[in-house]
Design a protein around this motif. Structure first.
Motif, PDB file in Angstrom:
ATOM      1  N   ALA A 123       0.940  -1.129  -0.128  1.00 45.15           N
ATOM      2  CA  ALA A 123       0.096  -0.106  -0.112  1.00 45.15           C
ATOM      3  C   ALA A 123       0.761   1.272   0.046  1.00 45.15           C
ATOM      4  CB  ALA A 123      -0.855   0.067   1.454  1.00 45.15           C
ATOM      5  N   ASP A 124       2.076   1.227   0.891  1.00 46.14           N
ATOM      6  CA  ASP A 124       2.762   2.269   0.827  1.00 46.14           C
ATOM      7  C   ASP A 124       3.496   2.769  -0.728  1.00 46.14           C
ATOM      8  OD1 ASP A 124       2.026   2.852   3.823  1.00 46.14           O
ATOM      9  OD2 ASP A 124       4.160   1.807   4.166  1.00 46.14           O
ATOM     10  N   GLU A 126       2.346   1.589  -3.627  1.00 44.87           N
ATOM     11  CA  GLU A 126       1.307   2.431  -4.494  1.00 44.87           C
ATOM     12  C   GLU A 126       0.872   3.506  -4.101  1.00 44.87           C
ATOM     13  OE1 GLU A 126      -1.992  -0.149  -5.813  1.00 44.87           O
ATOM     14  OE2 GLU A 126      -1.035  -1.891  -5.436  1.00 44.87           O
ATOM     15  N   ARG A 127       0.762   4.099  -2.903  1.00 42.18           N
ATOM     16  CA  ARG A 127       0.613   5.309  -2.700  1.00 42.18           C
ATOM     17  C   ARG A 127       1.621   6.473  -3.206  1.00 42.18           C
ATOM     18  NH1 ARG A 127      -0.629   4.638   2.351  1.00 42.18           N
ATOM     19  NH2 ARG A 127       1.357   5.110   3.138  1.00 42.18           N
ATOM     20  N   GLU A 128       2.917   5.760  -2.931  1.00 35.60           N
ATOM     21  CA  GLU A 128       4.077   6.677  -3.246  1.00 35.60           C
ATOM     22  C   GLU A 128       4.383   6.851  -4.825  1.00 35.60           C
ATOM     23  OE1 GLU A 128       6.366   9.604  -2.923  1.00 35.60           O
ATOM     24  OE2 GLU A 128       5.610   8.633  -1.000  1.00 35.60           O
ATOM     25  N   ARG A 130       1.791   6.625  -6.912  1.00 36.11           N
ATOM     26  CA  ARG A 130       0.972   7.361  -7.504  1.00 36.11           C
ATOM     27  C   ARG A 130       1.192   8.982  -7.355  1.00 36.11           C
ATOM     28  NH1 ARG A 130      -4.703   5.499  -7.976  1.00 36.11           N
ATOM     29  NH2 ARG A 130      -4.834   3.360  -7.578  1.00 36.11           N
ATOM     30  N   ARG A 131       1.848   9.091  -6.260  1.00 37.66           N
ATOM     31  CA  ARG A 131       2.276  10.669  -6.245  1.00 37.66           C
ATOM     32  C   ARG A 131       3.530  10.839  -7.388  1.00 37.66           C
ATOM     33  NH1 ARG A 131       3.395  10.536   0.394  1.00 37.66           N
ATOM     34  NH2 ARG A 131       1.233  10.643   0.918  1.00 37.66           N
ATOM     35  N   TRP A 142      -3.821   2.345 -13.051  1.00 35.64           N
ATOM     36  CA  TRP A 142      -3.754   1.949 -11.986  1.00 35.64           C
ATOM     37  C   TRP A 142      -4.692   0.689 -11.488  1.00 35.64           C
ATOM     38  CZ3 TRP A 142       0.286   3.476  -9.746  1.00 35.64           C
ATOM     39  CH2 TRP A 142       0.865   4.599  -9.988  1.00 35.64           C
ATOM     40  N   SER A 146      -2.751  -2.785  -9.855  1.00 38.71           N
ATOM     41  CA  SER A 146      -3.116  -3.479  -8.682  1.00 38.71           C
ATOM     42  C   SER A 146      -3.232  -4.945  -8.974  1.00 38.71           C
ATOM     43  CB  SER A 146      -4.617  -2.791  -8.265  1.00 38.71           C
ATOM     44  OG  SER A 146      -5.623  -3.074  -9.317  1.00 38.71           O
ATOM     45  N   GLN A 189      10.515   9.429  -3.743  1.00 35.32           N
ATOM     46  CA  GLN A 189      10.596  10.692  -3.062  1.00 35.32           C
ATOM     47  C   GLN A 189      11.575  11.498  -3.402  1.00 35.32           C
ATOM     48  OE1 GLN A 189      10.458   8.671   1.038  1.00 35.32           O
ATOM     49  NE2 GLN A 189       8.477   8.499   1.179  1.00 35.32           N
TER      50      GLN A 189
END
Length: 204
Positions: A123-124, A126-128, A130-131, A142, A146, A189
């Motif tokens: 989850a971490d 996929e969130r990063e 997307r950003r 997406w 998934s 990041q």
């Protein structure tokens, strides 16, 4: 661990992971010879990055053997090939050879099969991702992402990510999938930060 003689294609910015594919256009005479010889033997080529783009540069210590799958030959003798990742390898020594291309003795790295991430790590990531994709202006399906298994997702993004060659090498050398995922998040990041005057940051 098993060792073997490996004919190599040193290419900055290009890494390959076991189970994934890498399309290549082969046009230099020495690498046309490399492909020709590989097709006559075991169809295997070692992809590895040189530390610098200069001719004869020292090699990084880890690469990946690829098996030539699809092959197309042009009328002028060039090749379009698809390499299918077989196994990572660690360079033991570079060999003194008479071939146009370089060869090494490599120790095969036995990666665990079917590695998975924790639900939180996935989850971490996929969130990063997307950003990062939004910041870079990438269009991503997406829904399809998934559906990918953890290995295909993390290794696939590592292989195509727009990072410098040292960053990509660090991803290739990561000990396991969880470590690679953690590093990939850190790199997204890092690369997601921009300096308006200097352009995209790098680790070089």
């Amino acid at each position: 661990m098993a060792t073997q003689r490996i004919s190599i294609f040193p290419l900055p910015g290009a890494i390959l992971f076991p189970g994934l594919q890498l399309p290549l256009h082969i046009f230099e005479p020495r690498y046309r010879a490399l492909v020709t010889d590989a097709l006559a033997r075991n169809r295997q080529i070692g992809m590895i990055q040189p530390e610098r783009p200069e001719e004869g540069s020292p090699l990084f210590k880890v690469g990946c053997i690829g098996r030539i799958g699809d092959v197309e030959t042009t009328q002028d003798g060039r090749f379009d090939i698809v390499l299918e990742g077989v196994s990572r390898f660690a360079v033991v020594e570079e060999l003194d050879v008479t071939t146009q291309y370089r060869q090494v003795t490599g120790e095969l790295i036995e990666d665990p099969s079917h590695q998975t991430l924790s639900a939180i790590a996935r989850a971490d990531f996929e969130r990063e991702a997307r950003r990062f994709a939004d910041a870079q202006g990438y269009s991503v399906d997406w829904g399809s992402v998934s559906q990918l298994d953890d290995e295909t997702l993390i290794d696939g993004v590592s292989q195509i990510a727009p990072f410098d060659h040292a960053s990509k090498q660090a991803l290739l050398e990561a000990d396991d999938l969880a470590s690679r995922c953690e590093l990939l998040v850190q790199l997204m990041q890092f690369y997601g930060k921009r300096d308006g005057d200097e352009g995209r940051v790098t680790l070089q």
